[in-house]
Design a protein around this motif. Structure first.
Motif, short mmCIF file in Angstrom:
data_model
loop_
_atom_site.label_atom_id
_atom_site.label_comp_id
_atom_site.label_asym_id
_atom_site.label_seq_id
_atom_site.Cartn_x
_atom_site.Cartn_y
_atom_site.Cartn_z
N PHE A 1 0.82 -1.16 -0.12
CA PHE A 1 0.13 0.08 -0.18
C PHE A 1 1.00 1.27 -0.02
CE2 PHE A 1 -1.89 3.30 2.18
CZ PHE A 1 -3.23 3.70 1.64
N GLY A 2 1.71 1.23 0.73
CA GLY A 2 2.85 2.36 0.75
C GLY A 2 3.38 2.79 -0.46
N ILE A 3 3.78 1.62 -1.22
CA ILE A 3 4.65 1.92 -2.65
C ILE A 3 3.51 2.46 -3.40
CG2 ILE A 3 5.18 0.47 -4.56
CD1 ILE A 3 6.42 -1.81 -2.52
N MET A 4 2.46 1.87 -3.27
CA MET A 4 1.23 2.34 -4.41
C MET A 4 0.88 3.78 -3.83
SD MET A 4 -2.27 3.55 -4.26
CE MET A 4 -2.96 2.46 -2.92
N PHE A 5 1.03 4.32 -2.61
CA PHE A 5 0.50 5.67 -2.20
C PHE A 5 1.83 6.62 -2.54
CE2 PHE A 5 -0.08 9.17 0.70
CZ PHE A 5 -1.85 9.29 0.67
N GLY A 6 2.85 6.03 -2.52
CA GLY A 6 4.16 6.64 -2.99
C GLY A 6 4.17 7.31 -4.29
N TRP B 1 1.77 4.10 -11.09
CA TRP B 1 0.51 4.06 -9.88
C TRP B 1 -0.40 2.76 -10.09
CZ3 TRP B 1 -4.63 3.64 -10.93
CH2 TRP B 1 -5.39 3.98 -9.76
N GLY B 2 -0.44 2.49 -11.38
CA GLY B 2 -1.23 1.05 -12.03
C GLY B 2 -0.74 0.06 -11.13
N PHE B 3 0.73 -0.12 -11.50
CA PHE B 3 1.68 -1.16 -11.02
C PHE B 3 1.67 -1.39 -9.39
CE2 PHE B 3 5.64 -2.16 -8.78
CZ PHE B 3 5.62 -3.60 -9.13
N GLY B 4 1.76 -0.06 -8.75
CA GLY B 4 1.63 -0.15 -7.23
C GLY B 4 0.28 -0.52 -6.66
N MET B 5 -0.67 -0.18 -7.50
CA MET B 5 -2.01 -0.31 -6.96
C MET B 5 -2.52 -2.02 -7.20
SD MET B 5 -5.25 0.20 -5.96
CE MET B 5 -5.45 1.89 -6.05
N LEU B 6 -2.05 -2.67 -8.28
CA LEU B 6 -2.04 -3.98 -8.46
C LEU B 6 -1.34 -4.84 -7.43
CD1 LEU B 6 -2.23 -4.24 -12.41
CD2 LEU B 6 -4.06 -4.82 -10.95
N ASN B 7 -0.06 -4.20 -7.10
CA ASN B 7 0.67 -4.74 -6.24
C ASN B 7 0.06 -4.98 -4.95
OD1 ASN B 7 3.37 -5.98 -5.33
ND2 ASN B 7 3.95 -3.86 -4.50
N TRP B 8 -0.55 -4.03 -4.39
CA TRP B 8 -1.31 -3.98 -3.18
C TRP B 8 -2.61 -4.71 -3.43
CZ3 TRP B 8 -5.60 -0.42 -1.77
CH2 TRP B 8 -6.04 -0.32 -0.38
N VAL B 9 -3.47 -4.42 -4.31
CA VAL B 9 -4.71 -5.38 -4.41
C VAL B 9 -4.73 -6.76 -4.42
CG1 VAL B 9 -6.75 -5.91 -5.87
CG2 VAL B 9 -6.01 -3.34 -5.39
N PHE B 10 -3.60 -7.26 -4.89
CA PHE B 10 -3.26 -8.84 -5.34
C PHE B 10 -2.43 -9.35 -3.91
CE2 PHE B 10 -4.86 -8.09 -9.36
CZ PHE B 10 -5.48 -9.16 -9.52
N ALA B 11 -1.98 -8.52 -3.04
CA ALA B 11 -1.46 -8.64 -1.80
C ALA B 11 -2.74 -9.50 -1.00
CB ALA B 11 -0.73 -7.78 -1.02
N PHE B 12 -3.98 -8.95 -1.18
CA PHE B 12 -5.20 -9.40 -0.30
C PHE B 12 -5.41 -10.87 -0.44
CE2 PHE B 12 -5.95 -4.86 -0.05
CZ PHE B 12 -6.38 -4.75 1.20
N PRO B 13 -5.39 -11.56 -1.52
CA PRO B 13 -5.64 -13.06 -1.51
C PRO B 13 -4.42 -14.02 -0.92
CG PRO B 13 -5.82 -11.89 -3.82
CD PRO B 13 -5.43 -10.92 -2.95
N ALA B 14 -3.29 -13.27 -0.73
CA ALA B 14 -2.18 -13.91 0.13
C ALA B 14 -2.49 -14.33 1.28
CB ALA B 14 -1.09 -13.01 -0.13
#
Length: 627
Positions: free
Chosen positions: A259-264, A414-427
């Protein structure tokens, strides 16, 4: 060897099975030193009669100034021996049983103080992500201002990479190794406060620099905020959380770092159009770098309102304060007494077994520990050399080279950061269902394919620029979707459970230092790599490392999902060459069964005792013999 396995080998009656049967005898060998220590630490209260437990608990309460809670500690000591036996313990009241029952059925029904602590830990992870990602947008502006644009000369590429990688150089060489003394003298909260303060000041400092070497120094000092925080926050969360939600809270470190990566990236976009002011050149990139200091300031102002780690307080002999801390973190006094007493006996057991021992050396001299160290360092190393931080730190430059303008590059990042965060939830779900090893074995081939897709898209000619932009973005986004539920959350989770209890903190310190050092290597080498190999070669390079990662994980990284300490001892006591040979034998069978979906594939015998009888378990792809 079980009766079922003996029948299996008799039925097979061929040379291959005879060879495996011979190897299986070696598998049963457990390293005596590691096993004895771990067994003692697994439950120091095992086999103690209830009468003696109760008497010890009364003595403990009075000797540590907690005599007014004598009844609670009687109950707590018996519960600490077997937390699942509360329904039959005569000492407990119906109210006690209701509380303990609800602890299982409503595990997220916790005190507000615990949730405030969770928010602070999540914010600490978000600061970590922002510290890593705000440089992504700033790269587009400070490099030409300081005359270190990486495409102009090979020396500039190295300088540009050095500036980007400075915090991770500090983490790998210095700051991660300072985590232990900082925690020893200042506690968990104190270390988090100090590291957040350094992060805040260093972020502001970055925005005030006017030469590349001054920016390098400021970012190097940022590493003193990044390293201790990354080593302390997960430990703090684990020591304060109830067992039922401990794993999920430790997992949140990776999720909120994403999330921090995305918000950055959001901050990079927000400050993109900020114009220069008189006497200030590059105000936009300065604000980008300074923005990561704001959440660090929030942590500085709020962390002291959270309770200190009870384990740390008890290590300092402050049992009354530790109990006060647990009373804020648990629903009832019985739960707090149970956890306090168990921490106490565990600390005493650790002090007894570790007298005169060098825990760092025993990471390598005891075979069981050495195999856990090897597996943990592999997953930590591959988290960097899978190439994720190449994209996290340099995606704006990559998108710019593919044909995006600067603002489009930041939006795509930002799109990369958002996907990186969203797809961390299934983990949160997949890591305990599919298992750590299986997630890695699926994740690495997919990441290799998508990196090759991204690299080869640069061959698309300028006449089809829109198609090239689309394929570059798609490749990077698919890569993020493969990384986040796989190699993203596994390394910290795996390392935290692979090491035996008595060397866990030392092992985690080593693993974290290795991760940050190779983070530095990746960050400093990518600009010259991109300059020398072009985008096609650079992405192909990391695709190759992902293939390598699949191979070494297949051979040297066993599964640890849902295993007890005793089962983990057994798993890591299998000699490395036997584990590797078994996986090579299992691979073609699993390819036939799980990729080609062939029926009647001949099963292999289990590698470990805890996997049960032949045919009782499903066999995972490339796996250890269990799903």
């Amino acid at each position: 060897m079980s009766v079922q396995q003996e029948k299996f080998y008799e039925k097979k009656n061929d040379s291959a099975s005879d060879e495996f049967a011979k190897d299986s005898k070696e598998v049963r060998h457990i390293d005596n030193v590691g096993e004895n220590i771990n067994a003692k630490l697994a439950n120091p209260l095992a086999h103690i009669p209830h009468d003696q437990l109760v008497a010890d608990a009364v003595k403990f309460a009075h000797s540590h100034g907690l005599g007014q809670y004598e009844d609670e500690f009687k109950k707590g000591a018996v519960l600490a021996q077997d937390p699942t036996a509360f329904e039959t313990l005569p000492l407990l009241t119906d109210e006690d049983r209701n509380v303990l029952r609800r602890e299982i059925t409503h595990k997220w029904d916790q005190p507000k103080t615990l949730y405030w602590l969770v928010i602070m830990c999540s914010l600490g992870a978000a600061v970590q992500g922002m510290d890593e990602s705000v440089i992504n947008g700033a790269n587009l502006f400070f490099a030409p201002q300081f005359g270190i644009t990486p495409t102009s000369s090979s020396s500039n590429s190295w300088i540009f990479g050095l500036v980007n990688s400075a915090p991770y150089l500090c983490c790998g060489l210095l700051s991660c190794w300072l985590s232990a003394p900082l925690n020893q003298y200042f506690g968990r909260r104190g270390t988090i406060f100090i590291s957040a303060t350094i992060s805040f000041l260093a972020c502001i400092w970055q925005g005030l620099t006017n030469t590349w070497w001054h920016l390098f120094i400021a970012r190097f000092f940022l590493g003193f905020g990044v390293g201790p925080k990354s080593a302390t926050v997960p430990v703090y969360a684990a020591e304060c959380a109830p067992p039922a939600i401990r794993g999920a809270l430790v997992m949140m470190w990776q999720m909120w770092t994403a999330f921090g990566i995305m918000f950055g990236n959001v901050c990079d976009i927000a400050f993109y159009h900020v114009p220069d002011k008189p006497g200030i050149t590059g105000l936009n990139w300065r604000l980008m770098l300074a923005s990561a200091g704001i959440p660090a300031l929030v942590i500085m102002s709020q962390v002291w309102f959270c309770p200190e780690s009870p384990r740390w307080l008890m290590g300092k002999g402050r049992y009354d304060k530790a109990f006060e801390s647990l009373l804020r973190l648990r629903t009832s006094r019985v739960q707090a007494a149970r956890d306090l007493y168990y921490i106490h006996v565990l600390l005493e057991a650790e002090a007894e077994v570790m007298s005169g021992r060098n825990r760092f050396l025993e990471l390598f001299t005891i075979p069981r520990n050495r195999r856990a160290t090897l597996a943990s360092l592999i997953v930590m190393f591959m988290q960097q050399f899978c190439g994720v931080n190449v994209i996290a730190y340099y995606s704006s430059n990559i998108f710019s080279q593919s044909g995006f303008n600067n603002l489009q590059s930041l939006i795509a990042s930002w799109g990369f950061g958002m996907l990186n965060w969203v797809f961390a939830f299934p983990a949160v779900y997949t890591i305990d269902t599919f298992g750590r090893r299986n997630l890695l074995l699926i994740s690495f081939p997919l990441m290799a394919i998508f990196l090759l897709m991204t690299g080869f898209s640069f061959f698309i000619p300028d006449s089809a620029e829109k198609a090239r932009l689309a394929v570059v973005a798609l490749g990077i986004y698919l890569y993020a979707m493969a990384y986040s539920p796989g190699e993203g959350p596994v390394p910290f989770t795996y390392s935290a459970e692979a090491f035996p209890l008595y060397v866990r903190d030392v092992g985690m310190g080593l693993a974290t230092a290795v991760l940050w050092f190779f983070n530095f290597v990746v960050a400093i080498t990518f600009p010259p790599l991109l300059d020398a190999f072009t985008a096609q070669g650079a992405f192909g390079w990391y695709a190759g490392w992902n293939i390598f990662g699949f191979i070494i994980i297949l051979l040297f990284v066993p599964e640890t999902k849902a295993l007890s300490l005793e089962e983990l001892d057994q798993v890591f006591s299998v000699p490395t060459h036997i584990h590797a040979a078994y996986q090579l034998r299992a691979l073609p069978r699993n390819i036939k069964k799980y990729i080609f979906r062939m029926k009647n594939v001949e099963p292999m015998p289990p590698l470990y005792e805890h996997e049960g009888a032949i045919g009782e378990k499903t066999y995972a792809p490339g796996g250890t013999g269990h799903a």
